[in-house]
Design an enzyme around this catalytic site. Structure first.
Site, PDB file in Angstrom:
ATOM      1  N   HIS A 220       1.110  -1.108  -0.040  1.00 34.40           N
ATOM      2  CA  HIS A 220       0.139   0.098   0.213  1.00 34.40           C
ATOM      3  C   HIS A 220       0.992   0.945   0.269  1.00 34.40           C
ATOM      4  CE1 HIS A 220      -3.226   2.370   0.946  1.00 34.40           C
ATOM      5  NE2 HIS A 220      -4.175   2.030   2.050  1.00 34.40           N
ATOM      6  N   HIS A 259      -2.071  -1.963  -9.314  1.00 29.62           N
ATOM      7  CA  HIS A 259      -3.304  -1.784  -8.209  1.00 29.62           C
ATOM      8  C   HIS A 259      -5.280  -2.954  -8.573  1.00 29.62           C
ATOM      9  CE1 HIS A 259      -6.554   1.275  -6.617  1.00 29.62           C
ATOM     10  NE2 HIS A 259      -4.842   1.756  -6.490  1.00 29.62           N
ATOM     11  N   ASP A 313       2.395   5.973  -6.568  1.00 28.62           N
ATOM     12  CA  ASP A 313       3.834   5.846  -5.932  1.00 28.62           C
ATOM     13  C   ASP A 313       5.115   5.544  -6.698  1.00 28.62           C
ATOM     14  OD1 ASP A 313       1.843   3.530  -4.072  1.00 28.62           O
ATOM     15  OD2 ASP A 313       2.880   5.177  -3.544  1.00 28.62           O
TER      16      ASP A 313
HETATM   17  C1  SDX Z   1      -1.682   2.161  -3.389  1.00 29.49           C
HETATM   18  O1  SDX Z   1      -6.312   0.650  -3.177  1.00 29.49           O
HETATM   19  C2  SDX Z   1      -6.079   1.760  -3.639  1.00 29.49           C
HETATM   20  O2  SDX Z   1      -6.174   2.841  -3.828  1.00 29.49           O
HETATM   21  C3  SDX Z   1      -4.337   2.047  -3.069  1.00 29.49           C
HETATM   22  C4  SDX Z   1      -3.858   3.358  -2.911  1.00 29.49           C
HETATM   23  C5  SDX Z   1      -4.452   4.465  -2.582  1.00 29.49           C
HETATM   24  O3  SDX Z   1      -4.025   5.441  -2.956  1.00 29.49           O
HETATM   25  O4  SDX Z   1      -4.474   4.369  -1.426  1.00 29.49           O
HETATM   26  O5  SDX Z   1      -3.999   3.603  -4.878  1.00 29.49           O
HETATM   27  C6  SDX Z   1      -2.635   3.546  -2.651  1.00 29.49           C
HETATM   28  O6  SDX Z   1      -1.448   1.084  -2.401  1.00 29.49           O
HETATM   29  C7  SDX Z   1      -0.795   1.800  -4.630  1.00 29.49           C
HETATM   30  C8  SDX Z   1       0.297  -0.203  -4.947  1.00 29.49           C
HETATM   31  C9  SDX Z   1       1.133   0.218  -4.229  1.00 29.49           C
HETATM   32  N1  SDX Z   1       1.694  -1.453  -3.726  1.00 29.49           N
HETATM   33  C10 SDX Z   1       2.570  -1.451  -5.129  1.00 29.49           C
HETATM   34  O7  SDX Z   1       2.938  -0.584  -5.373  1.00 29.49           O
HETATM   35  C11 SDX Z   1       3.199  -2.563  -4.555  1.00 29.49           C
HETATM   36  C12 SDX Z   1       3.283  -3.633  -6.376  1.00 29.49           C
HETATM   37  N2  SDX Z   1       2.240  -3.668  -7.055  1.00 29.49           N
HETATM   38  C13 SDX Z   1       1.781  -4.606  -6.166  1.00 29.49           C
HETATM   39  O8  SDX Z   1       2.186  -5.519  -4.616  1.00 29.49           O
HETATM   40  C14 SDX Z   1      -0.319  -5.435  -6.323  1.00 29.49           C
HETATM   41  O9  SDX Z   1      -0.306  -4.954  -7.640  1.00 29.49           O
HETATM   42  C15 SDX Z   1      -0.961  -4.933  -5.600  1.00 29.49           C
HETATM   43  C16 SDX Z   1      -1.015  -5.182  -4.029  1.00 29.49           C
HETATM   44  C17 SDX Z   1      -1.275  -3.160  -5.704  1.00 29.49           C
HETATM   45  C18 SDX Z   1      -1.991  -5.012  -5.794  1.00 29.49           C
HETATM   46  O10 SDX Z   1      -2.616  -5.996  -6.595  1.00 29.49           O
HETATM   47  P1  SDX Z   1      -3.584  -7.452  -6.366  1.00 29.49           P
HETATM   48  O11 SDX Z   1      -5.250  -6.633  -7.099  1.00 29.49           O
HETATM   49  O12 SDX Z   1      -3.982  -8.345  -4.791  1.00 29.49           O
HETATM   50  O13 SDX Z   1      -3.220  -7.777  -7.621  1.00 29.49           O
HETATM   51  P2  SDX Z   1      -2.597  -9.794  -7.399  1.00 29.49           P
HETATM   52  O14 SDX Z   1      -1.171  -9.514  -6.462  1.00 29.49           O
HETATM   53  O15 SDX Z   1      -3.288 -10.496  -7.253  1.00 29.49           O
HETATM   54  O16 SDX Z   1      -1.604  -9.885  -9.023  1.00 29.49           O
HETATM   55  C19 SDX Z   1      -2.178 -10.193 -10.004  1.00 29.49           C
HETATM   56  C20 SDX Z   1      -1.153 -10.414 -10.692  1.00 29.49           C
HETATM   57  C21 SDX Z   1      -0.201 -11.415 -10.637  1.00 29.49           C
HETATM   58  O17 SDX Z   1      -0.027 -11.888 -11.214  1.00 29.49           O
HETATM   59  P3  SDX Z   1      -0.345 -13.561 -11.492  1.00 29.49           P
HETATM   60  O18 SDX Z   1       0.051 -14.747  -9.659  1.00 29.49           O
HETATM   61  O19 SDX Z   1      -1.814 -13.759 -11.902  1.00 29.49           O
HETATM   62  O20 SDX Z   1       0.677 -13.792 -12.699  1.00 29.49           O
HETATM   63  O21 SDX Z   1      -0.191  -9.126 -11.416  1.00 29.49           O
HETATM   64  C22 SDX Z   1       0.882  -9.359 -11.011  1.00 29.49           C
HETATM   65  C23 SDX Z   1       0.942 -11.106 -10.172  1.00 29.49           C
HETATM   66  O22 SDX Z   1       2.160 -12.015  -9.640  1.00 29.49           O
HETATM   67  N3  SDX Z   1       1.508  -8.538 -10.379  1.00 29.49           N
HETATM   68  C24 SDX Z   1       2.441  -7.470 -10.342  1.00 29.49           C
HETATM   69  C25 SDX Z   1       2.562  -6.587  -9.689  1.00 29.49           C
HETATM   70  N4  SDX Z   1       1.269  -6.314  -9.028  1.00 29.49           N
HETATM   71  C26 SDX Z   1       0.506  -7.461 -10.243  1.00 29.49           C
HETATM   72  N5  SDX Z   1       3.999  -8.503 -11.191  1.00 29.49           N
HETATM   73  C27 SDX Z   1       4.600  -7.733 -11.347  1.00 29.49           C
HETATM   74  N6  SDX Z   1       5.126  -6.086 -10.546  1.00 29.49           N
HETATM   75  C28 SDX Z   1       3.680  -6.059  -9.808  1.00 29.49           C
HETATM   76  N7  SDX Z   1       3.399  -4.614  -9.378  1.00 29.49           N
END
Ligand code: SDX
Length: 376
Positions: A220, A259, A313
């Protein structure tokens, strides 16, 4: 009982007048106004007024709001002493969570929850959080504490307290744009945490403390610090592609990308990218922006098809670095801004409350015998 949705994915758990997110189109509005228009024309104080009142203020209302907030920059003496006692090695988000919680000890009516009292507490936390962060950073660097200057706006005052000199108009404006773009974002994890806590008719300080705890997480708000660590690990723009490809091959998440809601580029990332590019040029950090841009190109080629794009971010990290903030203050910046959104949601929840109490699907055994300990 409803269907099981892990992580409440796709579940609508509240109604709000504050922010609208179109995840497919990559659009964000606060009370119907596009985030680009607000970043371009508004100020953080005006944006918080908008979020809390569902309309823009008149000139005199905005002036009153700013005066009301600036009166709350200063800390109670006891709390200021506590900031000075915090170990200089403490992580800033743990410090902020602890001291926002401690603010309730200096409130004569910490549990009062009518909307006006909640708004008063929210103003306290909004006004004092930047003072706490700046004071802690000055103390841990062995520098004299700079008292807030109520004649300055929210962003200029924070940078003044942090650096001991009035910021340039450019830096104050850049910081204010970061505060505007981070202020609210639907029912994200930390906002949900705040609404869950206040739904028991607990107090505003407890709700905001819970939200700060949630925001610290690297999935997050902690991601902006993760982005900066990543950028620092990449020696030069020529190494960026191999670095990212290696992480993707090891199925490691790239901080600042992906996201739960956006399946297009986060509009805040788009706006902050332009700001970061300009600031990087102006501050001799062009290589930092070049690395970020290269990373975005590689990710576009490799994972955009999976709906993974830059989020807020990714470019806020470069922006905060160019403004001169220390890396471990990036997430506290996010928190300072989001206190505006969290407070608005707390007030919305109080105005039409229903205790949050979802169900859990029991998957354990039934009718199990109690085995005496000497027979186990
Ligand atoms: C914020 O919710 C909000 O509105 C949050 C926010 C706000 O203003 O409050 O926008 C602020 O928190 C932004 C997000 C910041 N976090 C990050 O940048 C951390 C990296 N991102 C990931 O951890 C992820 O994208 C999340 C946590 C943000 C969202 O994850 P989800 O929706 O649970 O998606 P997931 O982890 O299930 O991923 C789906 C697929 C997976 O691949 P498969 O297993 O299906 O093959 O997408 C891939 C993931 O591995 N994936 C990524 C990735 N994010 C998702 N692969 C590489 N790098 C990434 N960043």
């Amino acid at each position: 009982m409803g269907d099981f949705a892990k992580g409440l994915e796709g579940v609508t758990a509240a109604e709000t007048n504050m922010s609208f997110i179109d995840g497919q189109e990559g659009r964000l509005e606060y009370v119907g106004i596009g985030i680009d228009d607000l970043a371009e024309h508004s100020t953080f104080e005006e944006t918080v007024f908008l979020l809390w009142n569902n309309r823009l203020p008149t000139a005199s209302e905005l002036s009153d709001f700013r005066k009301e907030l600036s009166k709350r920059y200063a800390l109670p003496a006891g709390l200021a002493r506590r900031v000075a006692e915090i170990p200089t090695t403490a992580q800033p988000m743990h410090m902020l969570r602890t001291l926002v919680s401690e603010m309730s000890l200096y409130d004569t009516h910490p549990n009062d929850n009518d909307v006006e009292q909640a708004r008063r507490k929210a103003m306290n936390i909004l006004g004092q959080a930047p003072t706490i962060v700046a004071m802690f950073d000055r103390c841990r660097r062995g520098l004299p504490v700079i008292e807030p200057d109520p004649s300055l706006g929210f962003s200029a005052n924070f940078l003044y307290m942090l650096n001991g000199e009035k910021p340039t108009e450019t830096m104050a404006r850049a910081f204010d744009i970061c505060m505007i773009t981070h202020a609210d974002h639907g029912l994200n994890n930390s906002t949900f945490a705040a609404r869950v806590v206040i739904s028991t008719l607990s107090d505003v300080y407890s709700a905001i403390t819970a939200a700060i705890g949630s925001l610290r997480g690297p999935l997050h708000g902690g991601a902006n610090e993760g982005v900066m660590h990543m950028l620092n690990e990449i020696p030069s723009v020529d190494d960026a592609e191999a670095y990212i490809m290696g992480k993707l091959e090891r199925r490691e998440k790239i901080m600042g990308f992906g996201h739960r809601v956006y399946k297009a580029k986060d509009p805040r990332a788009t706006y902050l990218m332009t700001l970061a590019e300009q600031l990087a040029k102006d501050t001799g950090n062009a290589d930092l922006y070049a690395k970020s841009h290269k990373i975005e190109q590689v990710m576009e080629r490799e994972v955009a098809a999976k709906g993974i794009y830059p989020n807020v971010d990714f470019y806020s990290a470069t922006t905060y670095h160019c403004i001169g903030l220390r890396l471990d203050l990036f997430t506290p910046m996010f928190a300072m801004s989001r206190i505006g959104g969290w407070s608005g949601h707390v007030i919305e929840q109080l105005s039409d409350n229903r205790l949050f109490r979802p169900a859990a699907a029991y998957v354990g055994p039934h009718d199990a015998p109690y085995v005496p300990i000497d027979q186990r």
